[in-house]
Design a protein around this motif. Structure first.
Motif, PDB file in Angstrom:
ATOM      1  N   VAL A 196       0.834  -1.204   0.000  1.00  0.00           N
ATOM      2  CA  VAL A 196       0.000   0.000   0.000  1.00  0.00           C
ATOM      3  C   VAL A 196       0.868   1.252   0.000  1.00  0.00           C
ATOM      4  O   VAL A 196       0.821   2.055  -0.932  1.00  0.00           O
ATOM      5  CB  VAL A 196      -0.967   0.011   1.203  1.00  0.00           C
ATOM      6  N   CYS A 197       1.666   1.451   1.041  1.00  0.00           N
ATOM      7  CA  CYS A 197       2.464   2.670   1.122  1.00  0.00           C
ATOM      8  C   CYS A 197       3.613   2.517   2.118  1.00  0.00           C
ATOM      9  O   CYS A 197       3.636   1.575   2.923  1.00  0.00           O
ATOM     10  CB  CYS A 197       1.598   3.865   1.508  1.00  0.00           C
ATOM     11  N   THR A 198       4.534   3.460   2.039  1.00  0.00           N
ATOM     12  CA  THR A 198       5.655   3.545   2.968  1.00  0.00           C
ATOM     13  C   THR A 198       5.639   4.919   3.614  1.00  0.00           C
ATOM     14  O   THR A 198       5.420   5.935   2.938  1.00  0.00           O
ATOM     15  CB  THR A 198       6.999   3.345   2.241  1.00  0.00           C
ATOM     16  N   ILE A 199       5.877   4.948   4.928  1.00  0.00           N
ATOM     17  CA  ILE A 199       5.892   6.204   5.687  1.00  0.00           C
ATOM     18  C   ILE A 199       7.218   6.279   6.439  1.00  0.00           C
ATOM     19  O   ILE A 199       7.671   5.286   6.999  1.00  0.00           O
ATOM     20  CB  ILE A 199       4.713   6.258   6.674  1.00  0.00           C
ATOM     21  N   ILE A 200       7.844   7.445   6.440  1.00  0.00           N
ATOM     22  CA  ILE A 200       9.067   7.626   7.226  1.00  0.00           C
ATOM     23  C   ILE A 200       8.952   8.893   8.054  1.00  0.00           C
ATOM     24  O   ILE A 200       8.170   9.786   7.744  1.00  0.00           O
ATOM     25  CB  ILE A 200      10.335   7.703   6.336  1.00  0.00           C
ATOM     26  N   ASP A 201       9.735   8.948   9.136  1.00  0.00           N
ATOM     27  CA  ASP A 201       9.873  10.210   9.860  1.00  0.00           C
ATOM     28  C   ASP A 201      11.340  10.406  10.230  1.00  0.00           C
ATOM     29  O   ASP A 201      12.119   9.461  10.290  1.00  0.00           O
ATOM     30  CB  ASP A 201       8.946  10.287  11.075  1.00  0.00           C
ATOM     31  N   TYR A 202      11.719  11.660  10.461  1.00  0.00           N
ATOM     32  CA  TYR A 202      13.110  11.970  10.781  1.00  0.00           C
ATOM     33  C   TYR A 202      13.247  13.425  11.222  1.00  0.00           C
ATOM     34  O   TYR A 202      12.446  14.276  10.861  1.00  0.00           O
ATOM     35  CB  TYR A 202      14.014  11.722   9.564  1.00  0.00           C
ATOM     36  N   ASN A 203      14.277  13.693  12.016  1.00  0.00           N
ATOM     37  CA  ASN A 203      14.734  15.050  12.304  1.00  0.00           C
ATOM     38  C   ASN A 203      15.872  15.330  11.326  1.00  0.00           C
ATOM     39  O   ASN A 203      16.919  14.690  11.389  1.00  0.00           O
ATOM     40  CB  ASN A 203      15.261  15.191  13.726  1.00  0.00           C
ATOM     41  N   SER A 204      15.682  16.260  10.437  1.00  0.00           N
ATOM     42  CA  SER A 204      16.666  16.439   9.372  1.00  0.00           C
ATOM     43  C   SER A 204      17.720  17.477   9.737  1.00  0.00           C
ATOM     44  O   SER A 204      17.707  18.604   9.260  1.00  0.00           O
ATOM     45  CB  SER A 204      15.972  16.845   8.072  1.00  0.00           C
ATOM     46  N   ASP A 205      18.658  17.075  10.617  1.00  0.00           N
ATOM     47  CA  ASP A 205      19.759  17.994  10.914  1.00  0.00           C
ATOM     48  C   ASP A 205      20.772  18.024   9.784  1.00  0.00           C
ATOM     49  O   ASP A 205      21.621  18.916   9.729  1.00  0.00           O
ATOM     50  CB  ASP A 205      20.435  17.638  12.240  1.00  0.00           C
ATOM     51  N   ALA A 206      20.693  17.065   8.864  1.00  0.00           N
ATOM     52  CA  ALA A 206      21.535  17.046   7.673  1.00  0.00           C
ATOM     53  C   ALA A 206      20.856  16.182   6.616  1.00  0.00           C
ATOM     54  O   ALA A 206      20.104  15.263   6.945  1.00  0.00           O
ATOM     55  CB  ALA A 206      22.924  16.494   8.000  1.00  0.00           C
ATOM     56  N   PRO A 207      21.110  16.448   5.346  1.00  0.00           N
ATOM     57  CA  PRO A 207      20.518  15.611   4.288  1.00  0.00           C
ATOM     58  C   PRO A 207      20.967  14.160   4.410  1.00  0.00           C
ATOM     59  O   PRO A 207      22.084  13.875   4.838  1.00  0.00           O
ATOM     60  CB  PRO A 207      21.066  16.250   2.998  1.00  0.00           C
ATOM     61  N   PHE A 208      20.095  13.236   4.050  1.00  0.00           N
ATOM     62  CA  PHE A 208      20.449  11.815   4.026  1.00  0.00           C
ATOM     63  C   PHE A 208      19.784  11.204   2.800  1.00  0.00           C
ATOM     64  O   PHE A 208      19.439  11.927   1.853  1.00  0.00           O
ATOM     65  CB  PHE A 208      20.058  11.112   5.332  1.00  0.00           C
ATOM     66  N   TRP A 209      19.612   9.863   2.763  1.00  0.00           N
ATOM     67  CA  TRP A 209      19.161   9.213   1.531  1.00  0.00           C
ATOM     68  C   TRP A 209      17.816   9.719   1.020  1.00  0.00           C
ATOM     69  O   TRP A 209      17.584   9.727  -0.204  1.00  0.00           O
ATOM     70  CB  TRP A 209      19.129   7.688   1.668  1.00  0.00           C
ATOM     71  N   TYR A 210      16.913  10.149   1.933  1.00  0.00           N
ATOM     72  CA  TYR A 210      15.621  10.647   1.455  1.00  0.00           C
ATOM     73  C   TYR A 210      15.824  11.832   0.499  1.00  0.00           C
ATOM     74  O   TYR A 210      15.206  11.903  -0.568  1.00  0.00           O
ATOM     75  CB  TYR A 210      14.721  11.080   2.615  1.00  0.00           C
ATOM     76  N   HIS A 211      16.687  12.771   0.894  1.00  0.00           N
ATOM     77  CA  HIS A 211      16.902  13.966   0.088  1.00  0.00           C
ATOM     78  C   HIS A 211      17.596  13.647  -1.229  1.00  0.00           C
ATOM     79  O   HIS A 211      17.356  14.313  -2.243  1.00  0.00           O
ATOM     80  CB  HIS A 211      17.733  14.976   0.890  1.00  0.00           C
ATOM     81  N   HIS A 212      18.450  12.632  -1.235  1.00  0.00           N
ATOM     82  CA  HIS A 212      19.200  12.291  -2.437  1.00  0.00           C
ATOM     83  C   HIS A 212      18.436  11.333  -3.355  1.00  0.00           C
ATOM     84  O   HIS A 212      18.605  11.386  -4.580  1.00  0.00           O
ATOM     85  CB  HIS A 212      20.541  11.659  -2.055  1.00  0.00           C
ATOM     86  N   LYS A 213      17.622  10.458  -2.780  1.00  0.00           N
ATOM     87  CA  LYS A 213      16.996   9.391  -3.559  1.00  0.00           C
ATOM     88  C   LYS A 213      15.493   9.575  -3.811  1.00  0.00           C
ATOM     89  O   LYS A 213      14.971   9.092  -4.820  1.00  0.00           O
ATOM     90  CB  LYS A 213      17.190   8.044  -2.841  1.00  0.00           C
ATOM     91  N   MET A 214      14.785  10.249  -2.891  1.00  0.00           N
ATOM     92  CA  MET A 214      13.322  10.246  -2.950  1.00  0.00           C
ATOM     93  C   MET A 214      12.685  11.615  -3.163  1.00  0.00           C
ATOM     94  O   MET A 214      11.659  11.730  -3.826  1.00  0.00           O
ATOM     95  CB  MET A 214      12.756   9.647  -1.643  1.00  0.00           C
ATOM     96  N   HIS A 215      13.266  12.638  -2.576  1.00  0.00           N
ATOM     97  CA  HIS A 215      12.638  13.961  -2.584  1.00  0.00           C
ATOM     98  C   HIS A 215      12.364  14.453  -4.006  1.00  0.00           C
ATOM     99  O   HIS A 215      13.217  14.386  -4.875  1.00  0.00           O
ATOM    100  CB  HIS A 215      13.531  14.970  -1.857  1.00  0.00           C
TER     101      HIS A 215
END
Length: 450
Positions: A196-215
């Motif tokens: 159905v879906c994927t949900i993530i949460d995070y405190n973004s003190d620095a870019p990580f894979w979400y910003h590089h791969k998904m955003h």
């Protein structure tokens, strides 16, 4: 006749087969205070039709500041989804919803997501009318860490050591808690196996894979929240957060406004995350001692084609010298390192614990040597790491967290960055072990030259 997973708007007013006829008022009259994160997550889940051919939003990223209530509110929404979301497979047969909550390790799950899940259920039992409470009753299997509701829906809790480990099993919804502590190899497999879906949460003190791969991808929805979106935050906490934010613009940007932090202060901002170490004869080991608040970290460093490769072999608290010796032996077997007691490779260790070093040598690890320490040793070690063409680290959640929080200290008078690490934020145990190991590489080369 096939059943479909279309909008399911009616499911928002029907919290299960056993709910009384007046349950349509449940959402509007919900005694649980609703946060932006809760409402956004619930609406997102019920908008997904898994069999719809047209591209739709199936990945929800919750980027939030401190006290935004991300984890609690997402789990709250997942509990309601477990009861109300109707999933039909391609043959039109209904399947009980399977939800998986993923954390970086079991201790973090226990003090975070599992604790929040129990709190959510207690709040429902306490606040909902007696006629509705049986809908949310569940049985919990402590061994498998799976909660099973009366309608057959399940919410499970798990962690994965690597991408291969994450390939096991499929589920309808996956929630990755504190996603910046989990590697891309794991996250990619989890999303691929979510029906159905994927949900993530995070405190973004620095870019990580979400910003590089998904955003920015068409199927991804981003929700940014802060403490003002959480009705459960008391006025005293709000005043304290605002006061702290006034004096620290970067902290305000990340932890109050929920924006992505800068990589400016990160000591090693450009790390290449790899699956394994290459074969090489340039090998050394680093050992940083810890006990309660800090970790004992044991790493292997390899140099190949001008690149520095590092792997965290074990990372634990509460270890005395005999325990460390046992962990080294287990790590050697697990990673095929051979007998490190007989190896000619050096284990460069934290010089602040000479007694532990002496004890390890008595236990047979003759090549455990105290790493050089001094006024400029940390600075010189960092410079040496940066002298390599590339820093490649075998993907590991603990190492990722250290990399993201290992930052330069700011001068309190000028606000400018110094060339020393800030010891008050983040962890540096694996980072220190890496610096020690590089000394071992230089020491080996020096001996070979002489």
């Amino acid at each position: 006749m096939k059943r479909s997973n279309t909008a399911q708007s009616g499911a928002l007013q029907t919290w299960g087969e056993r709910a009384p006829s007046d349950s349509g008022r449940l959402l509007l009259d919900n005694p649980i205070k609703e946060s932006v994160v809760f409402v956004t997550t619930l609406a997102f889940i019920f908008a997904v039709d898994p069999h719809k051919k047209k591209r739709q939003k199936t990945f929800l990223a919750h980027q939030g500041g401190t006290w935004s209530g991300k984890t609690y509110s997402i789990i709250q929404a997942l509990v309601f989804a477990a009861i109300a979301y109707k999933y039909y497979n391609k043959k039109g047969k209904r399947e009980p919803l399977s939800i998986l909550i993923v954390g970086q390790d079991v201790p973090n799950l226990k003090k975070g997501a599992i604790k929040d899940f129990e709190s959510v259920i207690r709040a429902i039992i306490d606040d909902f009318p007696p006629a509705l409470r049986p809908i949310f009753e569940y049985k919990y299997n402590k061994t498998d860490k799976i909660a099973t509701f009366n309608n057959g829906a399940t919410i499970g809790f798990a962690s994965f050591k690597d991408g291969q480990d994450a390939k096991s099993g499929k589920r309808h919804i996956t929630f990755v808690n504190e996603a910046n502590g989990i590697g891309w190899a794991v996250a990619e497999q989890l999303e691929f196996r979510s029906k159905v879906c994927t949900i993530i949460d995070y405190n973004s003190d620095a870019p990580f894979w979400y910003h590089h791969k998904m955003h920015g991808k068409s199927h991804v929805q981003l929700c940014i929240s802060n403490f003002t979106h959480n009705p459960g935050v008391d006025e005293k906490t709000k005043r304290e957060l605002i006061a702290k934010g006034r004096h620290n613009p970067e902290w305000r940007k990340v932890y109050i406004n929920g924006q992505t932090g800068s990589t400016e202060a990160i000591i090693y901002p450009n790390v290449t995350w790899v699956d394994q170490l290459p074969e090489s004869s340039d090998v050394s080991y680093g050992l940083d001692f810890g006990f309660s608040n800090s970790k004992t970290a044991f790493v292997k460093c390899v140099v190949s084609d001008g690149r520095l490769y590092v792997q965290l072999l074990f990372y634990a608290t509460g270890l005395l010298a005999p325990d460390i010796a046992k962990e080294i032996e287990k790590a050697a077997k697990r990673h095929g390192l051979g007998n490190l007691k007989k190896s000619k490779k050096f284990i460069m260790a934290d010089a602040a614990s000479p007694d532990t070093i002496a004890h390890l040598r008595r236990l047979g690890y003759k090549r455990v040597i105290a790493a050089r320490k001094g006024p400029n040793s940390v600075r010189d070690g960092i410079a040496l790491v940066k002298s390599f063409e590339d820093l490649c680290i075998v993907d590991n959640p603990a190492f990722r967290l250290e990399q993201q929080s290992y930052k330069y200290l700011k001068d309190p008078m000028t606000g400018e960055l110094t060339n020393e690490p800030d010891k008050k934020i983040g962890k540096d145990d694996a980072m220190d072990a890496m610096r020690y190991a590089i000394q071992g590489l230089r020491y080996t080369n020096k001996m070979q030259t002489n």
